[in-house]
Design a protein around this motif. Structure first.
Motif, mmCIF file in Angstrom:
data_model
loop_
_atom_site.group_PDB
_atom_site.id
_atom_site.type_symbol
_atom_site.label_atom_id
_atom_site.label_comp_id
_atom_site.label_asym_id
_atom_site.label_seq_id
_atom_site.Cartn_x
_atom_site.Cartn_y
_atom_site.Cartn_z
ATOM 1 N N HIS A 202 43.490 -30.821 -40.676
ATOM 2 C CA HIS A 202 43.585 -30.948 -42.135
ATOM 3 C C HIS A 202 42.480 -30.126 -42.807
ATOM 4 O O HIS A 202 42.738 -29.385 -43.756
ATOM 5 C CB HIS A 202 43.478 -32.427 -42.532
ATOM 6 C CG HIS A 202 43.327 -32.662 -43.999
ATOM 7 N ND1 HIS A 202 44.355 -32.484 -44.888
ATOM 8 C CD2 HIS A 202 42.260 -33.087 -44.727
ATOM 9 C CE1 HIS A 202 43.930 -32.784 -46.108
ATOM 10 N NE2 HIS A 202 42.661 -33.149 -46.039
ATOM 11 N N LEU B 139 43.154 -26.322 -42.439
ATOM 12 C CA LEU B 139 44.251 -25.885 -43.308
ATOM 13 C C LEU B 139 43.832 -25.869 -44.771
ATOM 14 O O LEU B 139 44.184 -24.952 -45.522
ATOM 15 C CB LEU B 139 45.473 -26.785 -43.109
ATOM 16 C CG LEU B 139 46.201 -26.657 -41.779
ATOM 17 C CD1 LEU B 139 47.320 -27.691 -41.676
ATOM 18 C CD2 LEU B 139 46.757 -25.256 -41.597
ATOM 19 N N SER C 189 49.277 -29.751 -45.561
ATOM 20 C CA SER C 189 48.077 -30.414 -45.056
ATOM 21 C C SER C 189 47.845 -31.756 -45.739
ATOM 22 O O SER C 189 47.463 -32.733 -45.100
ATOM 23 C CB SER C 189 46.864 -29.505 -45.259
ATOM 24 O OG SER C 189 45.700 -30.131 -44.794
#
Length: 193
Positions: free
Chosen positions: A136, A139, A184
């Protein structure tokens, strides 16, 4: 009769193999057995992880600020499309609103980048959801870079022979960045249970 005996034998074999496998998992490490200290083998215990009060404050800011992400994206896409379709949009209200919402997205991503990276660093030793949080974060940092490129590629109201090419580049980078950030965001929203 023979098939019943074969079934019983197969069931017993499977049961014994399962018990043997379970017992093997409970055995101390081989080096402890070889040294004769089988009863004194060290047992790994989970380590308690403490977080500061600031960690929880940053997590709350990050969470509640992120709720504005999708509505801002939807608004920006609608405004951007209206500016893209109107060739005389250089001084229009749509263009000004597009700039204001883009600035709001920049502010949102600045706040969430600072709080997210800081908390990711503080929680670096926690094994729970570590890969999810790392993916996460990477991204979202990529989306941050994309938003900087989106801003840099904006036509900026200049009269130019390449205005259409600039608009297309700006739009393509914006769509890519918004798609990356949305994916994300949703990954973290639904995967962090």
């Amino acid at each position: 009769m023979r098939s019943a005996i074969a079934i019983v034998v197969a069931a017993c074999t499977i049961g014994l193999a399962s018990v043997a496998r379970a017992d093997a998992q409970d055995l101390p490490p081989a080096d402890a057995l070889e040294s004769g200290n089988a009863l004194q083998a060290p047992v790994a215990r989970p380590v308690a992880i403490e977080y500061s009060d600031a960690y929880y404050a940053r997590a709350k800011i990050h969470k509640y600020a992120s709720f504005a992400t999708l509505p801002l994206f939807a608004t920006e896409l609608a405004l951007g499309q209206s500016v893209y379709n109107d060739p005389n949009a250089r001084a229009s209200a749509s263009r000004n609103a597009h700039i204001v919402v883009g600035t709001a997205i920049t502010g949102l991503f600045a706040v969430n980048t600072v709080t997210g990276v800081w908390n990711m660093w503080e929680s670096r030793n926690e094994p729970s959801h570590h890969k999810l949080k790392l993916i996460h974060g990477i991204l979202m940092l990529g989306a941050d870079a994309g938003f900087v490129a989106t801003f840099a590629s904006g036509p900026g109201g200049r009269v130019s022979s390449t205005l259409d090419a600039q608009k297309q580049t700006h739009r393509s980078i914006a769509f890519t960045s918004i798609g990356l950030a949305t994916g994300s965001y949703l990954m973290m929203l639904f995967g962090n249970k």
